[in-house]
Design an enzyme around this catalytic site. Structure first.
Site: not given
Ligand code: GLU
Length: 419
Positions: A106
């Site tokens: 993240k």
């Molecule tokens: N931000 C989204 C999540 O928390 C998508 C992450 C992604 O598609 O890599 O799942």
């Protein structure tokens, strides 16, 4: 947002409980407790008035045991490293639960994007991309949208990465616009996934979808799509909210009317009124009279203080980490069933995976193929988690973690510890 909770400590507590239920030895899961890599960067940006301002950014890679790291980038004023570490770990577990060949990561920038012009936001994004460039790439770590980031921002990341490599690299990010290699169905995928697992949950408890009363916190990408799809399927959406507050109507809200209002009013619910609609606060939404509560905003929304007043019988976590560990215990004691984030909101990363596969193989899929495969994966994963719930008499959250951790521990064991 409640700030006195440390989401990383929350995650560790759940991890510990699930590992013990699995009967794992400490050696099997010790490494999973720590992120593999944490990068903190300073991002200087030339503002429109000529001033230089420096923003703080992060990229945390929790695990690459099962494949490249994967996870979104959020822009938020109150973000901190513990939140990003927790979010990165949740991505690892999420990808493992739905069996994608990914690890978890993240990223975040401490900024309120609403206070920046589009030009400032673009310069910030491009400089941030340059700062994390050594650790991202289609084969190492693939960012995506998250809170306050969108397809346009993903396009700037893709362009910056590509310009510095000398050729187009669409597979470096997902959630891009279709015109530069984005996937059909990606924008709606998280909300679509939330609607699929909500349907599976009701089916398991023999509750008809039609007329089931739903309250949704957040009307952004996840909450907005969830509200629309559930409304179309005949659910009664009794409450919705955003940062400005919420609205409630026991007979059911007119979701298309609310969507039209949001489109015409810079995506804010503020000022919305209609016959029979009552204005409520966000806390009132979370404790409102409904059957299913779907938090689709930020983490730490359902706290110990309000858990005792929650009236819903089911909670489906569209957001990441909306329920604190303390609240979770109170809700479970009350017999409230919670479908955890790492399963409930996995639809986004599932279609991100489809986007990445299309990019690296240089092909495109039909939207129907994407939506059908998304549904198939979520129904299968829901079924696997349900089996663990029944066999071990645990909550859906612990069951989902058990499924994820067993896969991770296995991958770690097979690979061994280097050197
Ligand atoms: N931000 C989204 C999540 O928390 C998508 C992450 C992604 O598609 O890599 O799942």
């Amino acid at each position: 947002m409640a700030n006195n909770y440390n989401p990383y400590d929350n995650m560790l507590q759940v991890l510990e409980t699930a590992a013990q239920k699995l009967g794992l030895s400490r050696n099997d899961y010790e490494a999973i407790k720590y992120p593999e890599r944490e990068l903190k960067v300073s991002i200087p940006v030339k503002m429109d008035n000529g001033d230089i301002r420096v923003f703080e950014g992060y990229r945390v890679q929790h695990s690459s045991s099962r494949g490249p790291c994967k996870g979104g980038i959020r822009y938020h004023e109150e973000v901190d490293i513990d939140e990003v570490k927790a979010l990165a770990a949740w991505m690892t577990f999420k990808c493992a639960v739905v069996n994608l060949p990914y690890g978890g990561a993240k990223g975040a920038v401490k900024v309120d994007p609403k206070k920046l012009s589009r030009g400032e936001l673009e310069r910030l994004t491009r400089r941030f991309t340059t700062s994390i460039l050594p650790i991202i790439g289609p084969e190492k770590d693939i960012p995506a949208p998250d809170v306050n980031t969108d397809a346009e921002i993903m396009g700037w990341i893709m362009d910056t990465y590509s310009m510095l490599h000398g050729y187009a690299v669409p597979g470096v990010v997902t959630g891009k616009s279709i015109d530069i290699g984005g996937s059909l169905g990606r924008a709606e995928a998280t909300g679509r996934g939330v609607s699929v697992v909500t349907g599976e949950l009701l089916k398991h408890f023999n509750i008809p979808e039609k007329g089931t009363r739903v309250a949704i916190q957040g009307m952004g990408n996840v909450g907005g799509v969830t509200a629309r799809l559930l409304y179309e399927q005949g659910y009664k959406i009794v409450g919705v909210s955003d940062v400005s507050g919420g609205v409630y109507k026991a007979d059911g809200l007119d979701i298309p009317d609310i969507q039209a209002y949001l489109d015409a009013h810079k995506k804010t619910l503020e000022g919305y009124s209609a016959a029979g609609v009552k204005k409520i606060s966000n806390t009132e939404l979370l404790t409102s009279d409904c059957d299913v509560l779907i938090p689709c905003a930020l983490q730490n929304q359902i706290t110990e203080d309000i858990a005792g007043s929650v009236k819903a019988k089911y909670i489906v976590e569209g957001a990441n980490g909306p329920t604190t560990v303390e609240a979770d215990a109170v809700l479970s004691k009350k017999g409230i069933i919670i479908l955890p984030d790492i399963l409930a909101n996995a639809g986004g990363v599932i279609v991100s995976y489809f986007e990445w596969v299309q990019n690296i193989q240089e092909l495109t899929w039909e939207e129907s193929q994407i939506n059908d495969t998304l549904k198939k994966i979520l129904i299968r994963s829901f079924g696997q988690v349900l089996e663990i719930v029944k066999e071990h008499q645990v909550t859906f959250r612990i069951a989902a973690y058990m499924l994820a951790i067993s896969k991770l521990a296995k991958a770690k064991k097979i690979r061994g510890v280097f050197p």
